[in-house]
Design an enzyme around this catalytic site. Structure first.
Site: not given
Ligand code: CO8
Length: 258
Positions: A66, A109, A112, A132
């Site tokens: 998400a 998400g 999911e 999460e």
């Molecule tokens: N949300 C917002 N932005 C994101 C997300 C995210 N989940 N994942 C990646 N991005 C963005 C980063 O902020 C980055 O943006 P910018 O270039 O502007 O800084 C861009 O995508 C590229 O990401 P990274 O630079 O971080 O790329 P890396 O290769 O270094 O890392 C990762 C990749 C490991 C996947 C890292 O991006 C990460 O940890 N992302 C978050 C993963 C996460 O925590 N996901 C769970 C989110 S919570 C959730 O899903 C709850 C579900 C609830 C129900 C669903 C409703 C829709």
């Protein structure tokens, strides 16, 4: 082609393809995007010529979860009032088969959404997980339920508690994904399967989907009754007559879809 902001859609013959398309943020799912996915899937579901739906991600990932930026300032009441999961409940009502083609990150998400697919093919570089817990929250769109039904309590807890990412090989060994392919061919391979499935008599395909899903939710005997009802129902179709006649006449059946 339709006018969506965060997804792309295309028809490849009888296969409706929905591409998650926010590659700059690894296809992080915001609410508009989920609504668009729902609209696209429901639109395909209503089209008679679309027999299978394929879900895939543009760029480096299927979806990294998400959109955290969008969620960061929410509170309990705003979440309750948004009622965003009503869209997810509707996604689970789609009758057309949905096949996922997953590569790169498939997290939170995004995972999911992949678990909502009926089947999943994945690239050998795919990484699955529920991070999460590291944000001090938990899966909210079915992760604790669907993963547990698939893997059992102990494995699901290990994944969801640890927040660790699982390799594609692990996901394959747990039965989360059906098959693995190299990243550069996974979409084509998934499309090939979708095309093959699209040639099957569509009513039987739908009835099978419905009955198999009931096996997850219903006690055995209830599921057996449900299966029987769908089995009988198919004997009202022209395709059943054609399928069996063609077998007896030793020719290829010509299915019409009704
Ligand atoms: N949300 C917002 N932005 C994101 C997300 C995210 N989940 N994942 C990646 N991005 C963005 C980063 O902020 C980055 O943006 P910018 O270039 O502007 O800084 C861009 O995508 C590229 O990401 P990274 O630079 O971080 O790329 P890396 O290769 O270094 O890392 C990762 C990749 C490991 C996947 C890292 O991006 C990460 O940890 N992302 C978050 C993963 C996460 O925590 N996901 C769970 C989110 S919570 C959730 O899903 C709850 C579900 C609830 C129900 C669903 C409703 C829709």
């Amino acid at each position: 082609m339709s006018n969506y902001q965060h997804i792309l859609t295309e028809e490849v013959g009888p296969v409706g393809v929905v591409w998650l398309n926010r590659p700059n943020v690894l296809n992080a799912l915001n609410r508009v995007m989920v609504r668009e996915i729902l609209e696209a899937l429901e639109r395909f579901d209503r089209k008679e010529r679309i027999r299978v739906i394929l879900l895939a991600g543009k760029g480096k990932a299927f979806a990294a979860g998400a959109d955290i930026d969008e969620m960061a300032e929410e509170n309990t009441i705003s979440m309750e009032l948004l009622n965003q999961f009503a869209d997810w409940d509707r996604l689970a009502q789609i009758k057309t088969p949905i096949i996922g083609s997953v590569h790169g990150y498939c997290l939170g998400g995004g995972f999911e959404l992949a678990l909502l697919c009926d089947m999943m093919y994945a690239a050998s570089d795919a990484k699955f997980g529920f991070p999460e817990v590291n944000l001090a929250v938990m899966p909210g769109a079915g992760g604790t339920q669907r993963l547990t039904k698939l893997l059992g309590k102990t494995r699901a807890l290990e994944w969801i508690w640890s927040g660790d990412m699982m390799s594609a090989e692990e996901a394959l060994s747990f039965g989360v994904v059906n098959k693995l392919y190299p990243a550069d061919t996974v979409f084509e391979e998934t499309l090939n399967f979708a095309k093959k499935l699209a040639e099957k008599p569509p009513l039987a395909v739908r009835m099978i989907k419905e009955a198999v899903h009931k096996a997850v939710d219903y006690p055995l005997q209830e599921g057996m009754y449900f299966e029987r009802k769908n089995f009988y129902l198919l004997f009202s179709s022209q395709d059943q007559k054609e399928g069996m006649k063609a077998f007896m006449e030793k020719r290829k059946p010509d299915f019409k879809g009704y």
